[in-house]
Scaffold this motif. Structure first.
Motif, short mmCIF file in Angstrom:
data_model
loop_
_atom_site.label_atom_id
_atom_site.label_comp_id
_atom_site.label_asym_id
_atom_site.label_seq_id
_atom_site.Cartn_x
_atom_site.Cartn_y
_atom_site.Cartn_z
N THR A 1 -4.06 -4.85 -29.43
CA THR A 1 -3.98 -3.37 -29.82
C THR A 1 -5.19 -2.76 -29.29
OG1 THR A 1 -3.01 -4.33 -31.92
CG2 THR A 1 -3.96 -2.22 -31.69
N ARG A 2 -6.19 -3.30 -29.23
CA ARG A 2 -7.73 -2.38 -28.91
C ARG A 2 -7.88 -2.07 -27.37
NH1 ARG A 2 -11.17 -1.61 -33.06
NH2 ARG A 2 -9.78 -1.58 -35.08
N LEU A 3 -7.47 -3.18 -26.40
CA LEU A 3 -7.80 -3.27 -25.10
C LEU A 3 -6.60 -3.23 -24.13
CD1 LEU A 3 -10.75 -5.85 -25.03
CD2 LEU A 3 -10.84 -3.58 -25.42
N ARG B 1 -6.83 -8.71 -16.70
CA ARG B 1 -7.41 -7.35 -16.54
C ARG B 1 -8.01 -6.65 -17.42
NH1 ARG B 1 -2.40 -4.18 -13.72
NH2 ARG B 1 -2.21 -6.23 -12.72
N HIS B 2 -7.48 -6.41 -18.71
CA HIS B 2 -8.21 -5.64 -19.42
C HIS B 2 -8.94 -6.23 -20.63
CE1 HIS B 2 -5.69 -2.61 -17.57
NE2 HIS B 2 -4.51 -3.20 -17.64
N ALA B 3 -8.61 -7.39 -21.00
CA ALA B 3 -9.72 -7.96 -21.90
C ALA B 3 -10.59 -8.93 -21.38
CB ALA B 3 -8.74 -8.68 -23.05
N GLU B 4 -10.48 -9.22 -20.19
CA GLU B 4 -11.46 -10.39 -19.38
C GLU B 4 -11.29 -11.70 -20.06
OE1 GLU B 4 -14.97 -8.15 -19.32
OE2 GLU B 4 -14.22 -7.11 -17.69
N VAL B 5 -10.14 -12.10 -20.42
CA VAL B 5 -10.12 -13.62 -21.02
C VAL B 5 -8.90 -14.05 -20.44
CG1 VAL B 5 -11.41 -13.23 -23.17
CG2 VAL B 5 -8.77 -12.70 -22.87
N ALA C 1 -15.88 -9.15 -30.74
CA ALA C 1 -17.09 -8.75 -31.29
C ALA C 1 -17.73 -7.90 -30.23
CB ALA C 1 -18.29 -9.78 -31.65
N ALA C 2 -17.42 -8.19 -29.11
CA ALA C 2 -18.05 -7.56 -27.75
C ALA C 2 -17.73 -6.31 -27.55
CB ALA C 2 -18.02 -8.45 -26.58
N ALA C 3 -16.21 -5.86 -28.06
CA ALA C 3 -15.41 -4.93 -27.99
C ALA C 3 -15.71 -3.90 -29.05
CB ALA C 3 -13.78 -5.00 -28.02
N GLY C 4 -16.86 -4.28 -30.12
CA GLY C 4 -17.45 -3.50 -31.18
C GLY C 4 -16.31 -3.77 -32.18
N ILE C 5 -15.54 -4.64 -32.57
CA ILE C 5 -14.86 -4.77 -33.53
C ILE C 5 -15.00 -5.70 -34.62
CG2 ILE C 5 -12.04 -5.05 -34.22
CD1 ILE C 5 -11.44 -4.64 -30.98
N THR D 1 -6.35 -20.71 -21.50
CA THR D 1 -7.63 -21.75 -21.81
C THR D 1 -8.70 -21.42 -22.52
OG1 THR D 1 -8.56 -20.67 -19.66
CG2 THR D 1 -6.92 -22.31 -19.03
N CYS D 2 -8.88 -20.22 -23.03
CA CYS D 2 -10.06 -19.62 -23.80
C CYS D 2 -9.85 -20.14 -25.13
CB CYS D 2 -9.86 -18.12 -23.86
SG CYS D 2 -11.41 -17.33 -24.41
N ASP D 3 -11.07 -20.67 -25.91
CA ASP D 3 -10.85 -21.28 -27.08
C ASP D 3 -11.10 -20.49 -28.25
OD1 ASP D 3 -13.57 -20.84 -27.38
OD2 ASP D 3 -14.15 -22.71 -26.97
N GLU D 4 -10.58 -20.47 -29.42
CA GLU D 4 -10.63 -19.29 -30.60
C GLU D 4 -12.01 -18.77 -30.60
OE1 GLU D 4 -10.13 -19.00 -35.32
OE2 GLU D 4 -8.89 -20.43 -34.17
N ALA D 5 -13.05 -19.65 -30.67
CA ALA D 5 -14.44 -19.06 -30.75
C ALA D 5 -14.62 -18.10 -29.75
CB ALA D 5 -15.44 -20.15 -30.79
N ALA D 6 -14.28 -18.42 -28.41
CA ALA D 6 -14.77 -17.33 -27.37
C ALA D 6 -13.82 -16.09 -27.52
CB ALA D 6 -14.47 -17.97 -25.97
N LEU D 7 -12.57 -16.21 -28.28
CA LEU D 7 -11.73 -15.01 -28.05
C LEU D 7 -12.67 -13.98 -29.49
CD1 LEU D 7 -7.99 -16.23 -28.25
CD2 LEU D 7 -9.15 -14.83 -26.66
#
Length: 322
Positions: free
Chosen positions: A197-199, A154-158, A173-177, A162-168
């Protein structure tokens, strides 16, 4: 003659006496709560032969006279589990705990924990008891309950399962971190912690009392995995007004699996350039002897007092914050 240096030092308590009286009342209410449920209060050492192995946790060590090294405990968990294996039944304690490098409005190197273990409970039953205690002490309505994966979708859109580490890391990065090299080396769970923590945490802050449950198995250092769903750890955290207050789980009772997890944490530490930590062989021996089915939780008592007092800094609820 008065030493000029002593005049400049502020010797007074950091907390108001009114707050310290509130702290004492909360302790009294906690002891009454557990006495009514037949839970035994115990006292275990602050120094132990091994700290927790969590790669994101830094511990304080002490060289003892005559040789040997001990650690100021980040939690009384290991010693309390030895009591459980010895047949203590349900137990709790209020004690000091220590974590290096933690200093801020919600953190201190030295802090106070309330930790308890309930034999015959799983994490769901323990969540009910945590809610009864915390909502009773703070006069709050019942908690809202969310799955870890649900909140991330809902809040991080992942999809955390199933999401791999590179995608995380791409999502970070997309969150500006921009994470440090040490965090990147810590791997997938470090990315999840950043996104949490951030999202996620800001999104649940307005909801008041919130449980998050069913964490990824990779974040189950001491927790049991869900039978039939090994991707899930039977673990929960409690937040109140965005403050992380308690962390609990159904306890792992398999000594061989616990050893494997400790060793894996040390491999992660080594890859991140962090010091490895010794394994607590007495804990592993206790698990091999037989830990009863149980669930345990650690609750930050100073943070509980912060919420009860309506203050934003932990220094305002500790007599001497240091």
């Amino acid at each position: 003659m008065t030493d000029a240096r002593s005049v400049a030092l502020d010797w007074r308590p950091g907390a108001r006496l009114q707050t310290l009286r509130l702290r004492a009342r909360l302790l009294e209410q906690i002891r009454t709560f557990f006495a009514a449920r037949g839970v035994l209060e115990v006292d275990t050492p602050l120094l132990g032969p091994a700290p927790g192995s969590d790669p994101q946790q830094r511990c304080l060590d002490v060289d003892l006279p005559g040789g040997g090294r001990c650690y100021l405990q980040p939690s009384p968990e290991f010693a309390m589990k030895r009591l459980l294996a010895a047949g203590s039944g349900s137990i709790y304690q209020v004690c000091k705990a220590f974590r290096a490098g933690e200093h801020g409005p919600r953190h201190r190197v030295e802090f106070t924990l309330l930790e308890w273990y309930r034999t015959g409970f799983d994490y769901r039953a323990l969540m009910d008891e945590v809610q009864a205690l915390v909502c009773g002490l703070l006069d709050r309505p019942a908690a809202q309950v969310f799955g870890y994966g649900e909140l991330f979708e809902r809040h991080a859109e992942v999809d955390v399962f199933t999401c791999d580490e590179a995608a995380l890391w791409q999502r970070v990065a997309a969150a500006g971190i921009e994470p440090s090299a040490v965090l990147r080396a810590a791997g997938r769970d470090a990315a999840l912690d950043i996104l949490l923590t951030r999202l996620v945490e800001p999104a649940i802050t307005p909801l008041g009392v919130v449980f998050i449950h069913d964490y990824p198995a990779s974040q189950a250092a001491l927790a049991r995995l869900r039978p039939g769903q090994p991707q899930l750890a039977e673990r929960f955290e409690l937040y109140v007004d965005g403050i992380e207050l308690a962390n609990g789980w159904s306890e792992l009772t398999d000594a061989a699996e616990q050893r494997r997890r400790f060793e894996n944490d040390n491999r992660i530490r080594r890859a991140a350039g962090l010091p490895q930590v010794p394994l607590d062989e007495r804990l592993l021996a206790a698990l091999a002897h037989g830990l009863p089915d149980c669930a345990g939780v650690a609750l930050g008592f100073d943070r509980l007092v912060m919420l009860a007092a309506g203050v934003a800094d932990i220094a305002a609820v500790q007599a001497f914050a240091g």
